[in-house]
Write a protein that holds these residues in place. Structure first.
Motif, PDB file in Angstrom:
ATOM      1  N   PHE A 160       0.839  -1.201   0.000  1.00  0.00           N
ATOM      2  CA  PHE A 160       0.000   0.000   0.000  1.00  0.00           C
ATOM      3  C   PHE A 160       0.873   1.251   0.000  1.00  0.00           C
ATOM      4  CE2 PHE A 160      -2.432   3.226   2.461  1.00  0.00           C
ATOM      5  CZ  PHE A 160      -3.423   3.464   1.517  1.00  0.00           C
ATOM      6  N   THR A 161       1.913   1.251   0.816  1.00  0.00           N
ATOM      7  CA  THR A 161       2.832   2.393   0.858  1.00  0.00           C
ATOM      8  C   THR A 161       3.451   2.631  -0.510  1.00  0.00           C
ATOM      9  OG1 THR A 161       3.342   1.921   3.176  1.00  0.00           O
ATOM     10  CG2 THR A 161       4.864   3.343   1.978  1.00  0.00           C
ATOM     11  N   LYS A 162       3.814   1.566  -1.186  1.00  0.00           N
ATOM     12  CA  LYS A 162       4.419   1.681  -2.513  1.00  0.00           C
ATOM     13  C   LYS A 162       3.454   2.339  -3.493  1.00  0.00           C
ATOM     14  CE  LYS A 162       6.574  -1.046  -6.187  1.00  0.00           C
ATOM     15  NZ  LYS A 162       6.977  -2.408  -6.627  1.00  0.00           N
ATOM     16  N   GLN A 163       2.173   1.958  -3.424  1.00  0.00           N
ATOM     17  CA  GLN A 163       1.175   2.554  -4.312  1.00  0.00           C
ATOM     18  C   GLN A 163       0.974   4.032  -4.010  1.00  0.00           C
ATOM     19  OE1 GLN A 163      -1.944  -0.546  -3.580  1.00  0.00           O
ATOM     20  NE2 GLN A 163      -2.131  -0.534  -5.803  1.00  0.00           N
ATOM     21  N   VAL A 164       0.994   4.379  -2.724  1.00  0.00           N
ATOM     22  CA  VAL A 164       0.862   5.783  -2.335  1.00  0.00           C
ATOM     23  C   VAL A 164       2.015   6.600  -2.902  1.00  0.00           C
ATOM     24  CG1 VAL A 164       0.938   7.381  -0.388  1.00  0.00           C
ATOM     25  CG2 VAL A 164      -0.496   5.346  -0.262  1.00  0.00           C
ATOM     26  N   VAL A 165       3.235   6.081  -2.753  1.00  0.00           N
ATOM     27  CA  VAL A 165       4.424   6.793  -3.228  1.00  0.00           C
ATOM     28  C   VAL A 165       4.385   6.962  -4.742  1.00  0.00           C
ATOM     29  CG1 VAL A 165       6.927   6.662  -3.478  1.00  0.00           C
ATOM     30  CG2 VAL A 165       5.851   6.083  -1.292  1.00  0.00           C
ATOM     31  N   GLU A 166       4.033   5.909  -5.461  1.00  0.00           N
ATOM     32  CA  GLU A 166       4.078   5.941  -6.925  1.00  0.00           C
ATOM     33  C   GLU A 166       2.929   6.726  -7.538  1.00  0.00           C
ATOM     34  OE1 GLU A 166       4.164   1.881  -8.125  1.00  0.00           O
ATOM     35  OE2 GLU A 166       6.277   1.587  -7.593  1.00  0.00           O
ATOM     36  N   THR A 167       1.750   6.704  -6.898  1.00  0.00           N
ATOM     37  CA  THR A 167       0.558   7.295  -7.509  1.00  0.00           C
ATOM     38  C   THR A 167       0.182   8.650  -6.935  1.00  0.00           C
ATOM     39  OG1 THR A 167      -0.298   5.047  -7.838  1.00  0.00           O
ATOM     40  CG2 THR A 167      -1.855   6.869  -8.134  1.00  0.00           C
ATOM     41  N   LEU A 168       0.225   8.797  -5.612  1.00  0.00           N
ATOM     42  CA  LEU A 168      -0.323   9.993  -4.980  1.00  0.00           C
ATOM     43  C   LEU A 168       0.703  11.092  -4.706  1.00  0.00           C
ATOM     44  CD1 LEU A 168      -2.896   8.479  -2.456  1.00  0.00           C
ATOM     45  CD2 LEU A 168      -3.143   8.979  -4.890  1.00  0.00           C
ATOM     46  N   LEU A 169       1.883  10.739  -4.259  1.00  0.00           N
ATOM     47  CA  LEU A 169       2.856  11.780  -3.902  1.00  0.00           C
ATOM     48  C   LEU A 169       3.249  12.681  -5.070  1.00  0.00           C
ATOM     49  CD1 LEU A 169       5.239  10.269  -1.221  1.00  0.00           C
ATOM     50  CD2 LEU A 169       3.144  11.562  -0.963  1.00  0.00           C
ATOM     51  N   PRO A 170       3.389  12.167  -6.295  1.00  0.00           N
ATOM     52  CA  PRO A 170       3.739  13.062  -7.409  1.00  0.00           C
ATOM     53  C   PRO A 170       2.690  14.133  -7.703  1.00  0.00           C
ATOM     54  CG  PRO A 170       4.222  10.785  -7.991  1.00  0.00           C
ATOM     55  CD  PRO A 170       3.427  10.743  -6.720  1.00  0.00           C
ATOM     56  N   ILE A 171       1.453  13.936  -7.225  1.00  0.00           N
ATOM     57  CA  ILE A 171       0.403  14.929  -7.494  1.00  0.00           C
ATOM     58  C   ILE A 171      -0.058  15.615  -6.209  1.00  0.00           C
ATOM     59  CG2 ILE A 171      -0.432  13.789  -9.580  1.00  0.00           C
ATOM     60  CD1 ILE A 171      -2.709  12.580  -7.906  1.00  0.00           C
ATOM     61  N   THR A 172       0.746  15.487  -5.128  1.00  0.00           N
ATOM     62  CA  THR A 172       0.372  16.027  -3.823  1.00  0.00           C
ATOM     63  C   THR A 172       1.252  17.220  -3.461  1.00  0.00           C
ATOM     64  OG1 THR A 172      -0.373  13.860  -3.029  1.00  0.00           O
ATOM     65  CG2 THR A 172       0.183  15.495  -1.357  1.00  0.00           C
ATOM     66  N   SER A 173       0.633  18.269  -2.907  1.00  0.00           N
ATOM     67  CA  SER A 173       1.374  19.450  -2.468  1.00  0.00           C
ATOM     68  C   SER A 173       1.817  19.348  -1.014  1.00  0.00           C
ATOM     69  CB  SER A 173       0.510  20.705  -2.649  1.00  0.00           C
ATOM     70  OG  SER A 173       0.133  20.878  -3.992  1.00  0.00           O
ATOM     71  N   ASN A 174       0.963  18.743  -0.169  1.00  0.00           N
ATOM     72  CA  ASN A 174       1.256  18.648   1.259  1.00  0.00           C
ATOM     73  C   ASN A 174       0.865  17.264   1.762  1.00  0.00           C
ATOM     74  OD1 ASN A 174       1.687  21.743   1.849  1.00  0.00           O
ATOM     75  ND2 ASN A 174      -0.218  21.595   0.705  1.00  0.00           N
ATOM     76  N   ILE A 175       1.673  16.701   2.647  1.00  0.00           N
ATOM     77  CA  ILE A 175       1.352  15.393   3.212  1.00  0.00           C
ATOM     78  C   ILE A 175       1.522  15.427   4.718  1.00  0.00           C
ATOM     79  CG2 ILE A 175       3.700  14.551   2.783  1.00  0.00           C
ATOM     80  CD1 ILE A 175       2.505  11.727   2.533  1.00  0.00           C
ATOM     81  N   SER A 176       0.587  14.783   5.406  1.00  0.00           N
ATOM     82  CA  SER A 176       0.666  14.608   6.853  1.00  0.00           C
ATOM     83  C   SER A 176       0.416  13.135   7.114  1.00  0.00           C
ATOM     84  CB  SER A 176      -0.380  15.474   7.562  1.00  0.00           C
ATOM     85  OG  SER A 176      -0.368  15.244   8.956  1.00  0.00           O
ATOM     86  N   PHE A 177       1.376  12.439   7.726  1.00  0.00           N
ATOM     87  CA  PHE A 177       1.132  11.022   7.954  1.00  0.00           C
ATOM     88  C   PHE A 177       1.503  10.609   9.368  1.00  0.00           C
ATOM     89  CE2 PHE A 177       5.311  11.265   6.012  1.00  0.00           C
ATOM     90  CZ  PHE A 177       6.088  10.302   6.641  1.00  0.00           C
ATOM     91  N   TYR A 178       0.783   9.577   9.809  1.00  0.00           N
ATOM     92  CA  TYR A 178       0.910   9.065  11.164  1.00  0.00           C
ATOM     93  C   TYR A 178       1.589   7.704  11.106  1.00  0.00           C
ATOM     94  CZ  TYR A 178      -2.397  12.743  12.355  1.00  0.00           C
ATOM     95  OH  TYR A 178      -3.005  13.963  12.521  1.00  0.00           O
ATOM     96  N   ILE A 179       2.584   7.504  11.941  1.00  0.00           N
ATOM     97  CA  ILE A 179       3.311   6.258  11.928  1.00  0.00           C
ATOM     98  C   ILE A 179       3.353   5.648  13.319  1.00  0.00           C
ATOM     99  CG2 ILE A 179       4.747   6.800   9.920  1.00  0.00           C
ATOM    100  CD1 ILE A 179       6.911   7.776  11.703  1.00  0.00           C
ATOM    101  N   SER A 180       3.508   4.346  13.370  1.00  0.00           N
ATOM    102  CA  SER A 180       3.628   3.613  14.630  1.00  0.00           C
ATOM    103  C   SER A 180       4.872   2.737  14.557  1.00  0.00           C
ATOM    104  CB  SER A 180       2.379   2.751  14.850  1.00  0.00           C
ATOM    105  OG  SER A 180       2.304   1.739  13.853  1.00  0.00           O
ATOM    106  N   LYS A 181       5.126   2.007  15.612  1.00  0.00           N
ATOM    107  CA  LYS A 181       6.332   1.180  15.638  1.00  0.00           C
ATOM    108  C   LYS A 181       6.299   0.085  14.577  1.00  0.00           C
ATOM    109  CE  LYS A 181       4.499  -1.690  19.421  1.00  0.00           C
ATOM    110  NZ  LYS A 181       4.400  -2.954  18.670  1.00  0.00           N
ATOM    111  N   ASP A 182       5.111  -0.234  14.063  1.00  0.00           N
ATOM    112  CA  ASP A 182       4.985  -1.277  13.040  1.00  0.00           C
ATOM    113  C   ASP A 182       5.089  -0.730  11.622  1.00  0.00           C
ATOM    114  OD1 ASP A 182       4.574  -3.285  14.961  1.00  0.00           O
ATOM    115  OD2 ASP A 182       2.454  -2.755  15.118  1.00  0.00           O
TER     116      ASP A 182
END
Length: 323
Positions: A160-182
């Motif tokens: 899922f992360t790979k799809q986000v990076v390849e598809t969404l980040l190139p067309i995104t101006s701002n990103i806010s993400f939440y991460i955990s130990k996993d």
């Protein structure tokens, strides 16, 4: 007995004229409900060129999708698609309409709402869990629709992360993400996100502290970078500022804030930086992002002449750059 009038049998031009004449009597709720009738109804609604909403927000869960349309002069409209019922609920103020067995996929439905609302971009996209919908990411790939802000909640699947990076980040101006130990078992996946050239990036930690090191920090390429709750050491932060002075990392950086899990010791972070103290009450100075204040801080100079100011709090460090 009144005979129903076959409105959709009229030629398109005639249909558009009819709806434009009646437009002031219809709410945005009714217009959006009308476009669910058929493909022809959708086509007519799109041609009417109604005033688009100020914000088009897409809120995605595993098996449901919510679209929120915020208008300047109309009530907010909420639409929710549920996969298990193949249903759509449309709500605005006290009015609600529901359909079951709508006959098209969530991807088709989302594209329909986007087209009919005449939006130029998704203002906010919130991804809570990996979607259970087929071809979810094709919503964004078509016509390279822009995303104003992407909010990504803790996700542990690398695919899922790979799809986000390849598809969404190139067309995104701002990103806010939440991460955990996993999150991000493979550090390379995190660095793929950090290296994107975007305007603003925020990282928030949920639960146990998440380990972020100097190698991750120097990979960042955002203009504004916010780090909250990460186990970055003060020694690593000091080394980052030294590399910034030598122009060896993120030349685009204009603002950085780091919230630490420990008390901040100025001497540890300023060691070897040849910082110049700026006293409280000195003349106002503006950064490249418009920030201006009279708070005390410490100036450091990059080899190209740019000035960065380090400011300290109880458990945070702020850094902003000015020419």
């Amino acid at each position: 007995m009144t005979t129903p009038f076959p409105l959709l049998h009229l030629p398109r031009l005639a249909l558009i004229l009819v709806f434009q004449h009646m437009g002031h009597r219809y709410s945005m709720h009714e217009i959006l409900a009308f476009c669910h009738v058929s493909k022809r109804a959708r086509s007519v609604a799109k041609c009417l060129k109604f005033i688009p909403p100020k914000y088009f927000v897409l809120n995605q869960h595993a098996s449901s999708m919510e679209i929120i349309l915020y208008f300047m002069r109309h009530p907010t409209v909420r639409l929710c698609y549920r996969k298990e019922k193949d249903s759509v609920t449309l709500q605005s103020e006290a009015t609600a309409t529901a359909w079951t067995n709508i006959g098209f996929t969530v991807v088709e439905w989302t594209k329909r709402m986007f087209d009919v609302s005449n939006c130029e971009k998704f203002e906010t996209v919130m991804l809570h869990k990996p979607p259970e919908f087929d071809d979810f990411f094709s919503i964004f790939s078509e016509h390279c629709r822009r995303i104003g802000k992407l909010i990504l909640y803790p996700v542990s699947t690398d695919s899922f992360t790979k799809q986000v990076v390849e598809t969404l980040l190139p067309i995104t101006s701002n990103i806010s993400f939440y991460i955990s130990k996993d999150s991000f078992k493979d550090p390379k996946e995190l660095r793929k996100i950090l290296s994107q050239e975007i305007d603003s990036m925020e990282i928030h930690v949920r639960g146990s502290p998440f380990s972020l090191n100097l190698s991750d920090l120097i990979t960042s390429n955002a203009v504004k970078f916010f780090l909250r709750g990460l186990t970055l050491t003060q020694k690593e932060l000091n080394e980052f500022f030294k590399m910034w002075k030598r122009n060896e990392c993120n030349p685009r950086l204009e603002y950085l804030t780091v919230l630490l899990y420990e008390d901040v010791f100025e001497d540890a972070i300023l060691s070897g930086l040849d910082a110049v103290k700026v006293l409280n009450g000195s003349s106002s100075r503006s950064s490249n992002i418009g920030y201006s204040d009279k708070i005390a801080g410490f100036d450091i100079k990059r080899i190209d002449g740019k000035i960065g100011t380090i400011k300290f709090g109880l458990n945070f460090v702020n850094f902003y750059v000015r020419s």
